[in-house]
Design an enzyme around this catalytic site. Structure first.
Site, PDB file in Angstrom:
ATOM      1  N   LEU A   8       0.831  -1.215   0.000  1.00 20.53           N
ATOM      2  CA  LEU A   8       0.000   0.000   0.000  1.00 20.53           C
ATOM      3  C   LEU A   8       0.861   1.259   0.000  1.00 20.53           C
ATOM      4  O   LEU A   8       0.463   2.300  -0.510  1.00 20.53           O
ATOM      5  CB  LEU A   8      -0.911   0.011   1.231  1.00 20.53           C
ATOM      6  CG  LEU A   8      -2.032  -1.022   1.253  1.00 20.53           C
ATOM      7  CD1 LEU A   8      -2.675  -1.085   2.644  1.00 20.53           C
ATOM      8  CD2 LEU A   8      -3.094  -0.670   0.216  1.00 20.53           C
ATOM      9  N   GLY A   9       2.035   1.174   0.600  1.00 20.88           N
ATOM     10  CA  GLY A   9       2.904   2.351   0.647  1.00 20.88           C
ATOM     11  C   GLY A   9       4.156   2.082   1.452  1.00 20.88           C
ATOM     12  O   GLY A   9       4.272   1.053   2.128  1.00 20.88           O
TER      13      GLY A   9
ATOM     14  N   GLY B 122       7.079   3.924   4.154  1.00 20.47           N
ATOM     15  CA  GLY B 122       7.389   5.049   5.032  1.00 20.47           C
ATOM     16  C   GLY B 122       8.882   5.099   5.289  1.00 20.47           C
ATOM     17  O   GLY B 122       9.663   4.543   4.500  1.00 20.47           O
TER      18      GLY B 122
ATOM     19  N   ALA C 248       9.252   1.672   7.324  1.00 17.11           N
ATOM     20  CA  ALA C 248       8.193   0.676   7.179  1.00 17.11           C
ATOM     21  C   ALA C 248       7.725   0.476   5.752  1.00 17.11           C
ATOM     22  O   ALA C 248       7.823   1.368   4.914  1.00 17.11           O
ATOM     23  CB  ALA C 248       6.999   1.119   8.025  1.00 17.11           C
TER      24      ALA C 248
ATOM     25  N   ASP D 186       2.255  15.787  13.469  1.00 12.86           N
ATOM     26  CA  ASP D 186       2.598  15.562  12.052  1.00 12.86           C
ATOM     27  C   ASP D 186       1.323  15.513  11.207  1.00 12.86           C
ATOM     28  O   ASP D 186       1.140  14.620  10.386  1.00 12.86           O
ATOM     29  CB  ASP D 186       3.405  14.268  11.926  1.00 12.86           C
ATOM     30  CG  ASP D 186       4.177  14.189  10.615  1.00 12.86           C
ATOM     31  OD1 ASP D 186       4.318  15.235   9.940  1.00 12.86           O
ATOM     32  OD2 ASP D 186       4.649  13.091  10.273  1.00 12.86           O
TER      33      ASP D 186
END
Ligand code: ADP
Length: 317
Positions: free
Chosen positions: A50-51, A53, A56, A167
């Site tokens: 999904l993405g 980081g 991660a 954030d």
């Protein structure tokens, strides 16, 4: 003209986590694309990425028994070499797992194996507001009000749990299947124990002036960031955006940004953004007052949005 502090990437100095380990359960991420939580006896099919980081990778995973889908944030342990990084992850888990609200990404569970730490999160298949802005450039005012109302509800709840997110940016505003806003990524969040913070922390564009000036700061820094988010949704660019971090910091410190005008927002919208972006944190509104502001309480905001809004303007009254 005020000179901002040196333009270094904000350093993370983490508070001591309240637990010494994240060892809630034991997991095995097998080669075949399964994640197994051996302590709980649950197995998950690992789907697509999904993405990504900082440390991660986040995958869509499916519980093979219940067929329920989750987003699984997988952090390789070999990347967590420094004690401060481990503390940061523990702190993220400790803070995030306490939260339960419709506008906050739910953390269902966390576990680990010898290779990785796993966080089982509510899946947000419509990605985030950063993706909406990427395709759309900016959004219409009714959409901005729709997103903003949910952001304010989510942040009010987070603050009611004595947590500062630190954030709040479009990339951390996730969207559920039904286009409900879910605030995520508690990697920089803090639970200040009544003391005001002095650590420089946050995302450069949305960092509040009191944080840059290394004054003590608190929940008002999130209120500032909400102002930056509303501005970005309406304009398509963050208020203090520039080519360099140094210039961005200088603009924040000197409060130099192009105010909204009648071509972009109603008078109420202009007023709300100005109020949220008050340089003096004490003069910023409480989130209760933000909820009652005419822009969010009187002007038109849809009760739901179709997911086509990720790519095209909706037809709204
Ligand atoms: P990091 O804290 O390391 O920056 P994030 O939590 O921001 O990691 O996740 C990285 C990326 O993974 C995000 O930008 C997003 O694309 C995706 N992602 C994270 N959480 C979810 C989720 N709950 N649902 C869907 N995608 C997610």
């Amino acid at each position: 003209r005020i000179t901002p502090p040196p333009a270094t990437t904000p350093a993370l100095v983490c508070a001591q986590p309240s637990a010494s380990s994240w060892n809630e359960s034991i997991a095995t991420e097998s080669e075949e694309g399964y994640v197994v939580d051996s302590k709980k006896g649950n197995a998950y099919f690992k789907g697509h990425l999904l993405g990504k980081g900082g440390f991660a990778k986040v995958y869509l995973i499916t519980d093979i028994t219940t067929r329920k889908q989750y987003a699984c944030k997988i952090i390789p342990k070999h990347q967590i070499v420094q004690k401060i990084h481990k503390q940061k992850i523990i702190r993220e888990i400790m803070i995030h797992k306490q939260l339960n609200h419709v506008n906050v990404v739910q953390m269902h569970h966390y576990f680990e194996d010898s290779l990785n730490v796993y966080m089982l999160l509510e899946a947000c298949p419509k990605k985030s507001l950063v993706h909406v802005l990427k395709y759309r450039g900016k959004v219409t005012e009714p959409e901005a009000r729709y997103y903003m109302k949910q952001l304010v509800d989510g942040v009010s709840y987070i603050h009611s749990r004595k947590i500062i997110h630190r954030d709040l940016k479009p990339g951390n505003m996730f969207l559920s299947e039904r286009m409900i806003v879910k605030i995520g990524d508690f990697g920089l969040a803090t639970q200040p124990d009544g003391q005001r913070r002095v650590t420089i922390c946050g995302t450069p564009n949305f960092i509040a002036p009191e944080v840059l000036f290394k004054q003590s700061y608190s929940y008002e820094a999130d209120v500032w960031a909400l102002g930056c988010n509303l501005y970005t949704l309406l304009v398509g660019q963050p208020p203090f955006d520039s080519a360099t971090l140094k210039e961005t910091y200088s603009r924040i410190c000197n409060h130099r940004y192009r105010e909204l005008d009648d071509t972009i927002a109603t008078r109420a919208g202009q007023d709300l953004v100005r109020w949220l972006l008050q340089p003096n944190p004490q003069l910023r509104p409480s989130l209760e007052l933000v909820k009652q502001h005419p822009y969010l309480s009187q002007e038109y905001s849809p009760s739901s949005l179709p997911d086509s809004c990720c790519y095209t303007s909706p037809r709204l009254p």
